[in-house]
Enzyme design. Sequence first.
Site, PDB file in Angstrom:
ATOM      1  N   SER A 161       0.788  -1.035  -0.109  1.00  0.00           N
ATOM      2  CA  SER A 161      -0.044  -0.044  -0.119  1.00  0.00           C
ATOM      3  C   SER A 161       0.966   1.272  -0.150  1.00  0.00           C
ATOM      4  O   SER A 161       1.584   1.506  -0.922  1.00  0.00           O
ATOM      5  CB  SER A 161      -0.762   0.054   1.387  1.00  0.00           C
ATOM      6  OG  SER A 161      -1.947   0.931   1.178  1.00  0.00           O
ATOM      7  N   ASP A 203      -6.108  -3.907  -1.749  1.00  0.00           N
ATOM      8  CA  ASP A 203      -4.803  -3.709  -1.080  1.00  0.00           C
ATOM      9  C   ASP A 203      -4.247  -4.736  -0.406  1.00  0.00           C
ATOM     10  O   ASP A 203      -5.009  -5.627   0.000  1.00  0.00           O
ATOM     11  CB  ASP A 203      -5.272  -2.508   0.140  1.00  0.00           C
ATOM     12  CG  ASP A 203      -4.435  -1.877   0.676  1.00  0.00           C
ATOM     13  OD1 ASP A 203      -3.333  -2.528   1.453  1.00  0.00           O
ATOM     14  OD2 ASP A 203      -4.398  -0.558   0.743  1.00  0.00           O
TER      15      ASP A 203
END
Length: 903
Positions: A338, A569
């Site tokens: 991320s 993610d």
Amino acid sequence: MDKRKERTEALVNEVRAVLSGHMIDPEAADLLARQLIELDIHYWARRLLLKLLSHKDIQRHQRIRLVQGLALATYKDASLLQVEAFDTAQALLAAEFDLQTTEDQETLGLVGALYKRRWRLDCRQCWLEQSLYYYRRGFECGVLHDAGYTAINAAYLQDLLAHIESQSHHSGVSLENAQTRRREARKIREQIISELSHNLPDTKTVEKSHYWLIVTVAEAYLGIGADQQASLLLQQVAGLKDIPDWWRKSTVEQLTHLIQVQAVDQDVETLNESTAWSAVKWLMGDAPVKAAETLFSGKVGLALSGGGFRASFYHLGVLAKLAELDMLRHIEVISCVSGGSIVGAHYYLELRRMIQFSAHEAYPMKRGLSDKEITHADYLALVDKLIIDFIDGVQKNLRMQVLANPLANLKMLFLPTYSRTEYLGELYEKHLYSRVKDNSQSDADNAAPRFIKDMIIQPPDEAAGFRPDNANWRRCNKIPQLILNATTLNTGHVWQFTATWMGESPNMINREIDKNPRLRRLYYQEAPEERYENFRLGHAVAASSCVPGLFEPIELPNLYPSNNIRLVDGGVFDNQGYASLLEQDCKVMLISDASGQLTSDEDPAGGVLGPILRSNSVMMERIRGSGYEDLHARHRSGLLKGLTYVHLTQGLDSKEIDWNKNAMDIAVGSIAEPITSYGIRRDVQQQLAKIRTDLDSFNDMEALALMNSGYHAMSEAARRIKGFQLVESVEHEWAFSQLDGVMKSKTQAGAKITAKQLDQQLKVSPMKFFKVWRLSKGLFGLAIGIAVTIVTSVSYWTIKTLIADPQMSLMSTDLIQSAITRLTEMLTLQNLVGGLLFLLLGYGVFALFGRRVGKRIMQFLKPRSVVNRVTIGLGIGLVGWIFPRLHLMLFDRIYLHIGRMRH
């Protein structure tokens, strides 16, 4: 083109031809497979041998050779789950031989190697004992028959087990066992020297075919302390040409480990100065002495956690301290998630530019820097540039940019496969990665799409086709492997992007409980479509950072049969990124964790949705805590040689709350010092841990404060980095250094701000919206004025209406009556029947055309839905962008100006 690369491509093409139906005899196939294995290309060797062994007309002696080659290629094939690969390889050999009675030395050596490799995975002593059992049986069959291979490994394992037993136990029995093992190891080595020395070639006639014989005898001499004789032999093979990197790497690693387990003093500097290491250095050629540090200390991995731009800026402070310590040169794997992926990819691009395209003043041509030319100052300059460029890019407010472009919004409307997430990835490239000038082309070319396959680093002093995993051992400045981690919604596994492949790892799946299929890695040159061969770096980073609920998943249609891959993610699977370091066999881990951490809530939300969101946060915090404990357990058990873990709540204390303020037994909490152990005010650190994990603008004050925290946290944690010659005398003047004063004391002032100004900024930093309205007195006054005006107007209208009609009811208002009428019109028998028929039609369309195509068809069978979609899309595309653009042009600029600290 490099000769090795040409040869590799030629051999792989031969395998492809065989797999396509071309006939080949077993002897030629065995030779082809051995050539591939020699080049460390085990995947294609395994496929070739599996194809050949499917034929039933192979003679017994040919089959044995092919099975042995298949077992070797299987357990070394990195595309397979390692534990399963070991079991498969052993089963192949067990099907051809009785492993308890066989005297086939090659088979005994293969099984011994299997157990030795297993020990490297989990350090269980029982695997070493099993390995020794098979190697010793091979040794008992005679030293000459296999040129001492099983014998030298049996001696090595005896010393290794002796070292383990002497380290982990203190009883007289265990120490006596260790001494017995060392005596037996010496006897084996003396026998090797006695029987093989006569077979050594003359110094002038040494060839590549003599390599393993010579290094085996050299290891025997080294093991009995005859360092001079070992040195003379290693000098002979040091000058041989065309020796594969993995041959030298395997030899140097075993000799280095042997020196370690036999040494009384494990200090790196002492080992570097030993006569035994002086002998081994001949195999390293021109490699710097510093390259040996990772051989003694272990492979180094860096994990950069998720957490939006908050995490990115914290990681920059950690990188700054590692650059100061001259530790960045040792990192071989960078695992990112991320926000860590956003900054990790940027750092990797800058590193690639420095190594492959930059030059010192003495070299005007951008030819790149060789290993010897890279200096400590180069890493400091790299991180300096990275900090400035990254702040400038983030301050373009990428989250708002996604909404502020009318053309992009219209593209999302008419292209079903194009999403905000993909556009966000393109913004990463435009505003961040285009700042890396890594070629000699014009600036316009730097703004072109970046493809992840082009991120391979090719140092100027290495041959074409350079592979870091085989060459890093002899480099002082390692070439790291970048891993961008996402999560596959289809299978629940981690999806990895690297410079050479993308897909799910075979070694991060527990087949005992996880029965979902694994999506095998795709090498870009084998991609079924051009879009996957030229997969954009920005899209890979966007996949790693698209938080579920805020951004749509990245879709990869038609990549796997019957699967529409959706990626979200990477933090959903592993928000710290350490799992990929374990997979890559990193023995020294540096973890930078700036992820969103659970905070206490005095009155958590009730109802339905609130507890769901809070429970998800509790679950993620529990996963984070379990990962933290797992890493420390591995470190305590010896699976990890080094662990350095920094995080945003480092140095903060928790408090205890009594159940009754009038109770006699008052809960006593620790009296916290005003500053943490690494010099940051606790109240400041608590605020930093609450900063939003978002992708909007961060002003200078926020960004530099996060960097300063990461820098000082790593400064303290660096004391746990052992086995490396760190540079502790350098204190670079970083952009965030100007905050040292205000972050350490409320009474001090920084270069441009006071502690009060910093505190005011950090109080609003957790907010996702309206931060600037809280910081700017003018805007705050305007907001109060607007609110008062609205409340006054509504109150005036309500009072006036009640005076005119005291019996007024909410249900009798025009708005409510209109809604009731509308609902009544919708719930007619005709509409209900029509809806049922439309639902049945939808199932039929899905059955005929498939879910993906059927969904598009159904949209156009609903005219009202199409009109609504187009109307809303055009509204957002043509009008909706105005408000985000207004924010960027006005409010965002004010916010950045308030927190400005750089020129």
